[in-house]
Design a protein around this motif. Structure first.
Motif, PDB file in Angstrom:
ATOM      1  N   ILE A 172     -26.058  28.542  24.026  1.00 34.41           N
ATOM      2  CA  ILE A 172     -25.701  27.186  24.460  1.00 34.41           C
ATOM      3  C   ILE A 172     -24.224  26.916  24.207  1.00 34.41           C
ATOM      4  CG2 ILE A 172     -26.041  24.724  23.983  1.00 34.41           C
ATOM      5  CD1 ILE A 172     -28.993  25.439  23.368  1.00 34.41           C
ATOM      6  N   LYS A 173     -23.742  27.283  23.046  1.00 37.08           N
ATOM      7  CA  LYS A 173     -22.341  27.028  22.708  1.00 37.08           C
ATOM      8  C   LYS A 173     -21.384  27.807  23.590  1.00 37.08           C
ATOM      9  CE  LYS A 173     -23.166  25.840  17.861  1.00 37.08           C
ATOM     10  NZ  LYS A 173     -22.964  26.214  16.448  1.00 37.08           N
ATOM     11  N   GLU A 174     -21.847  28.954  24.065  1.00 35.37           N
ATOM     12  CA  GLU A 174     -20.990  29.769  24.928  1.00 35.37           C
ATOM     13  C   GLU A 174     -21.087  29.372  26.399  1.00 35.37           C
ATOM     14  OE1 GLU A 174     -22.371  33.685  24.108  1.00 35.37           O
ATOM     15  OE2 GLU A 174     -21.187  33.913  22.265  1.00 35.37           O
ATOM     16  N   ASN A 175     -22.125  28.585  26.749  1.00 37.60           N
ATOM     17  CA  ASN A 175     -22.361  28.282  28.171  1.00 37.60           C
ATOM     18  C   ASN A 175     -22.567  26.790  28.461  1.00 37.60           C
ATOM     19  OD1 ASN A 175     -22.822  31.132  29.569  1.00 37.60           O
ATOM     20  ND2 ASN A 175     -23.834  31.200  27.563  1.00 37.60           N
ATOM     21  N   TYR A 176     -22.204  25.929  27.508  1.00 37.95           N
ATOM     22  CA  TYR A 176     -22.434  24.493  27.701  1.00 37.95           C
ATOM     23  C   TYR A 176     -21.712  23.960  28.928  1.00 37.95           C
ATOM     24  CZ  TYR A 176     -17.755  24.005  25.767  1.00 37.95           C
ATOM     25  OH  TYR A 176     -16.406  24.104  25.554  1.00 37.95           O
ATOM     26  N   HIS A 177     -20.616  24.626  29.326  1.00 38.12           N
ATOM     27  CA  HIS A 177     -19.810  24.164  30.461  1.00 38.12           C
ATOM     28  C   HIS A 177     -20.460  24.487  31.800  1.00 38.12           C
ATOM     29  CE1 HIS A 177     -18.788  28.326  29.564  1.00 38.12           C
ATOM     30  NE2 HIS A 177     -18.428  28.459  30.842  1.00 38.12           N
ATOM     31  N   ARG A 178     -21.513  25.332  31.755  1.00 35.45           N
ATOM     32  CA  ARG A 178     -22.226  25.675  32.984  1.00 35.45           C
ATOM     33  C   ARG A 178     -23.414  24.741  33.157  1.00 35.45           C
ATOM     34  NH1 ARG A 178     -24.647  30.431  31.829  1.00 35.45           N
ATOM     35  NH2 ARG A 178     -25.423  30.469  33.997  1.00 35.45           N
ATOM     36  N   ASP A 179     -24.011  24.792  34.334  1.00 36.34           N
ATOM     37  CA  ASP A 179     -25.190  23.965  34.612  1.00 36.34           C
ATOM     38  C   ASP A 179     -26.433  24.714  34.110  1.00 36.34           C
ATOM     39  OD1 ASP A 179     -26.887  22.028  35.540  1.00 36.34           O
ATOM     40  OD2 ASP A 179     -26.892  22.773  37.618  1.00 36.34           O
ATOM     41  N   ILE A 180     -26.570  24.802  32.781  1.00 36.99           N
ATOM     42  CA  ILE A 180     -27.678  25.557  32.205  1.00 36.99           C
ATOM     43  C   ILE A 180     -28.882  24.647  31.972  1.00 36.99           C
ATOM     44  CG2 ILE A 180     -26.227  27.300  31.115  1.00 36.99           C
ATOM     45  CD1 ILE A 180     -26.558  25.814  28.473  1.00 36.99           C
ATOM     46  N   SER A 181     -30.048  25.236  32.047  1.00 37.94           N
ATOM     47  CA  SER A 181     -31.288  24.483  31.852  1.00 37.94           C
ATOM     48  C   SER A 181     -32.069  25.073  30.681  1.00 37.94           C
ATOM     49  CB  SER A 181     -32.151  24.559  33.117  1.00 37.94           C
ATOM     50  OG  SER A 181     -32.569  25.904  33.339  1.00 37.94           O
ATOM     51  N   LEU A 182     -33.103  24.378  30.279  1.00 32.38           N
ATOM     52  CA  LEU A 182     -33.989  24.876  29.238  1.00 32.38           C
ATOM     53  C   LEU A 182     -34.568  26.219  29.657  1.00 32.38           C
ATOM     54  CD1 LEU A 182     -36.560  22.938  27.150  1.00 32.38           C
ATOM     55  CD2 LEU A 182     -37.333  24.936  28.414  1.00 32.38           C
ATOM     56  N   GLU A 183     -34.919  26.362  30.935  1.00 34.29           N
ATOM     57  CA  GLU A 183     -35.483  27.614  31.430  1.00 34.29           C
ATOM     58  C   GLU A 183     -34.481  28.758  31.290  1.00 34.29           C
ATOM     59  OE1 GLU A 183     -35.706  24.719  32.893  1.00 34.29           O
ATOM     60  OE2 GLU A 183     -37.880  24.392  32.796  1.00 34.29           O
ATOM     61  N   ASP A 184     -33.206  28.485  31.515  1.00 35.11           N
ATOM     62  CA  ASP A 184     -32.176  29.526  31.382  1.00 35.11           C
ATOM     63  C   ASP A 184     -32.104  30.040  29.949  1.00 35.11           C
ATOM     64  OD1 ASP A 184     -31.424  29.272  34.061  1.00 35.11           O
ATOM     65  OD2 ASP A 184     -29.992  27.665  33.593  1.00 35.11           O
ATOM     66  N   VAL A 185     -32.103  29.120  29.005  1.00 36.54           N
ATOM     67  CA  VAL A 185     -31.987  29.516  27.600  1.00 36.54           C
ATOM     68  C   VAL A 185     -33.259  30.214  27.135  1.00 36.54           C
ATOM     69  CG1 VAL A 185     -31.450  28.734  25.271  1.00 36.54           C
ATOM     70  CG2 VAL A 185     -30.465  27.540  27.227  1.00 36.54           C
ATOM     71  N   ALA A 186     -34.419  29.705  27.554  1.00 28.58           N
ATOM     72  CA  ALA A 186     -35.694  30.337  27.189  1.00 28.58           C
ATOM     73  C   ALA A 186     -35.734  31.770  27.716  1.00 28.58           C
ATOM     74  CB  ALA A 186     -36.862  29.531  27.751  1.00 28.58           C
ATOM     75  N   HIS A 187     -35.271  31.967  28.927  1.00 36.30           N
ATOM     76  CA  HIS A 187     -35.243  33.311  29.510  1.00 36.30           C
ATOM     77  C   HIS A 187     -34.319  34.219  28.702  1.00 36.30           C
ATOM     78  CE1 HIS A 187     -35.353  36.444  32.571  1.00 36.30           C
ATOM     79  NE2 HIS A 187     -34.034  36.477  32.529  1.00 36.30           N
ATOM     80  N   HIS A 188     -33.230  33.681  28.213  1.00 42.21           N
ATOM     81  CA  HIS A 188     -32.271  34.474  27.441  1.00 42.21           C
ATOM     82  C   HIS A 188     -32.888  35.012  26.154  1.00 42.21           C
ATOM     83  CE1 HIS A 188     -28.407  35.777  25.854  1.00 42.21           C
ATOM     84  NE2 HIS A 188     -28.675  35.123  24.734  1.00 42.21           N
ATOM     85  N   VAL A 189     -33.779  34.252  25.553  1.00 43.12           N
ATOM     86  CA  VAL A 189     -34.405  34.693  24.287  1.00 43.12           C
ATOM     87  C   VAL A 189     -35.829  35.194  24.516  1.00 43.12           C
ATOM     88  CG1 VAL A 189     -32.964  33.238  22.828  1.00 43.12           C
ATOM     89  CG2 VAL A 189     -35.096  32.315  23.747  1.00 43.12           C
ATOM     90  N   TYR A 190     -36.204  35.409  25.773  1.00 42.29           N
ATOM     91  CA  TYR A 190     -37.485  36.020  26.132  1.00 42.29           C
ATOM     92  C   TYR A 190     -38.690  35.206  25.666  1.00 42.29           C
ATOM     93  CZ  TYR A 190     -34.236  39.875  26.747  1.00 42.29           C
ATOM     94  OH  TYR A 190     -33.157  40.644  27.128  1.00 42.29           O
ATOM     95  N   LEU A 191     -38.615  33.890  25.828  1.00 40.73           N
ATOM     96  CA  LEU A 191     -39.742  33.020  25.505  1.00 40.73           C
ATOM     97  C   LEU A 191     -40.111  32.200  26.732  1.00 40.73           C
ATOM     98  CD1 LEU A 191     -38.687  31.605  21.999  1.00 40.73           C
ATOM     99  CD2 LEU A 191     -40.298  33.457  22.453  1.00 40.73           C
ATOM    100  N   SER A 192     -41.347  31.753  26.770  1.00 35.96           N
ATOM    101  CA  SER A 192     -41.743  30.856  27.845  1.00 35.96           C
ATOM    102  C   SER A 192     -41.049  29.507  27.621  1.00 35.96           C
ATOM    103  CB  SER A 192     -43.253  30.659  27.852  1.00 35.96           C
ATOM    104  OG  SER A 192     -43.664  29.887  26.738  1.00 35.96           O
ATOM    105  N   PRO A 193     -40.704  28.795  28.681  1.00 41.51           N
ATOM    106  CA  PRO A 193     -40.027  27.505  28.514  1.00 41.51           C
ATOM    107  C   PRO A 193     -40.806  26.530  27.640  1.00 41.51           C
ATOM    108  CG  PRO A 193     -39.840  28.223  30.781  1.00 41.51           C
ATOM    109  CD  PRO A 193     -40.783  29.177  30.104  1.00 41.51           C
ATOM    110  N   CYS A 194     -42.132  26.495  27.814  1.00 42.62           N
ATOM    111  CA  CYS A 194     -42.949  25.565  27.040  1.00 42.62           C
ATOM    112  C   CYS A 194     -42.891  25.891  25.548  1.00 42.62           C
ATOM    113  CB  CYS A 194     -44.387  25.604  27.549  1.00 42.62           C
ATOM    114  SG  CYS A 194     -45.473  24.413  26.734  1.00 42.62           S
ATOM    115  N   TYR A 195     -43.073  27.182  25.211  1.00 42.08           N
ATOM    116  CA  TYR A 195     -43.047  27.568  23.802  1.00 42.08           C
ATOM    117  C   TYR A 195     -41.645  27.401  23.223  1.00 42.08           C
ATOM    118  CZ  TYR A 195     -43.427  30.312  19.549  1.00 42.08           C
ATOM    119  OH  TYR A 195     -43.393  30.708  18.246  1.00 42.08           O
ATOM    120  N   PHE A 196     -40.636  27.774  24.017  1.00 45.55           N
ATOM    121  CA  PHE A 196     -39.260  27.624  23.539  1.00 45.55           C
ATOM    122  C   PHE A 196     -38.937  26.170  23.237  1.00 45.55           C
ATOM    123  CE2 PHE A 196     -34.852  26.546  24.681  1.00 45.55           C
ATOM    124  CZ  PHE A 196     -34.198  27.212  23.667  1.00 45.55           C
TER     125      PHE A 196
END
Length: 383
Positions: A276-300
């Motif tokens: 998040i700190k490295e990509n806050y300037h982009r249009d990132i979503s919860l799904e993007d971050v969850a995918h980055h750490v290999y978790l489902s969006p709901c669990y993440f």
């Protein structure tokens, strides 16, 4: 040793070292003397058996000791038999040399499953009892005598599966509840001798250990927990004492599962925060971050709030506004440019979010908080 305690499914066998008789003396041997000699034999057995990698020596009931020996490093059944008999002879020799006692060593057959250890013990104990016919101070292998038939497999009830599941889930209260059920089943089996009960308790601890490892607990920590108290567990003086010690061990294992899970969760969220700190300037979503750490969006989403104390969107907003405030105070960038730099395509929406959180519009914040300071903004972000 860690493998032998049940950290994986490996072949193993049980040997029984039974003291043949204590020396006679007028008036009888004092209890203190008997205990001293038993402890002496125990230490001799431990030292001599240490040549067998992963060996464990624990006291049984009355005048016998159990040796639990892993056999995965031996080539075949014949090799296991040969080495076990050789070790048994050394045990007899050392006890004979260093004490006024002699022992008979019964050797059980190797088994694959942890739940079959009681069978190997029954075979070893039955073999040792043949000293009544053949004399003591010798090694007797189960292959050479008629031994007890195969005993029923312990811990085959649904409570065992429930215990394993409770440990994997880190649910201590449920684990203790299922443990009580299992102990009740074992205790009320009429054929269970006290020493057999101790072996079955070791089997139960092995089951619990495997469950903890399957849940991701640290293998070194689990091995340390088990090795630090297995002897104490096997030498319990009463049924209540044994039950309390088993309950304590199960509790420690569950704690290790919970600790490992919390550490894994923390590591995952640390990775998410870094992203998040490295990509806050982009249009990132919860799904993007969850995918980055290999978790489902709901669990993440649930995990992020649990670890960070705030939900994902609130944290992302806070990171963006901290950067925005720094840019407002230390640069001449326009509101639209700042909004774009912190990930907002619509500077009007950025203004609305900023005012909701900070209480001022970006423009008023810049004027009120001293926007005339236009110093460098590198490394000033506070998040």
């Amino acid at each position: 040793m860690a493998e032998f305690l049940g950290l994986s499914s490996l072949p193993r066998l049980v040997m029984v070292a039974a003291i043949d008789r204590f020396p006679e003396r007028p008036g009888g041997l004092l209890e203190a003397e008997r205990q001293y000699l038993k402890n002496r034999v125990w230490h001799i057995l431990e030292k001599t058996a240490s040549e067998w990698q992963g060996s464990l020596v624990v006291p049984g009931l009355k005048e016998e000791f159990l040796l639990l020996l892993p056999t995965e490093h031996l080539p075949d059944r014949a090799g296991v038999r040969e080495k076990a008999i050789s070790l048994g002879k050394k045990l007899c020799e050392k006890v004979r040399e260093l004490t006024p006692l002699t022992i008979t060593v019964g050797v059980g057959r190797p088994v694959i499953e942890v739940g079959q250890l009681s069978r190997s013990y029954a075979e070893a104990a039955a073999a040792a009892e043949y000293r009544l016919l053949y004399g003591g101070d010798q090694v007797i292998h189960a292959d050479d005598v008629t031994v007890l038939p195969r005993s029923r497999e312990p811990f085959g009830s649904p409570a065992e599966q429930n215990l394993a599941l409770a440990i994997r889930l880190g649910n201590k209260e449920a684990a203790w509840r299922h443990l009580s059920h299992i102990m009740a089943e074992v205790i009320f089996r009429q054929e269970v001798r006290p020493t057999v009960l101790k072996v079955k308790i070791l089997e139960l601890i092995s089951l619990a250990t495997r469950s903890a490892l399957e849940a991701g607990a640290n293998p070194d920590e689990i091995a340390e927990v088990m090795l630090s108290g297995t002897t104490e567990l096997a030498s319990g003086e009463s049924l209540n004492d044994l039950q309390a010690k088993v309950k304590e061990k199960i509790g420690v294992l569950v704690d290790k599962v919970v600790q490992a899970r919390e550490q894994r969760n923390t590591n995952l969220i640390d990775r998410a925060v870094k992203f998040i700190k490295e990509n806050y300037h982009r249009d990132i979503s919860l799904e993007d971050v969850a995918h980055h750490v290999y978790l489902s969006p709901c669990y993440f989403s649930r995990l992020f709030k649990q670890v960070q104390g705030e939900n994902f969107i609130d944290y992302l907003t806070r990171v963006r506004l901290e950067v925005a405030k720094d840019l407002l105070l230390h640069t001449d960038l326009s509101i639209a440019e700042i909004a774009a730099r912190v990930g907002y395509k619509d500077y009007r929406y950025f203004g609305q979010v900023f005012k909701k959180i900070e209480g001022y519009t970006p423009t008023i914040f810049r004027k009120k908080m001293g926007g005339e300071d236009k110093g460098g903004s590198e490394n000033c972000y506070r998040f």
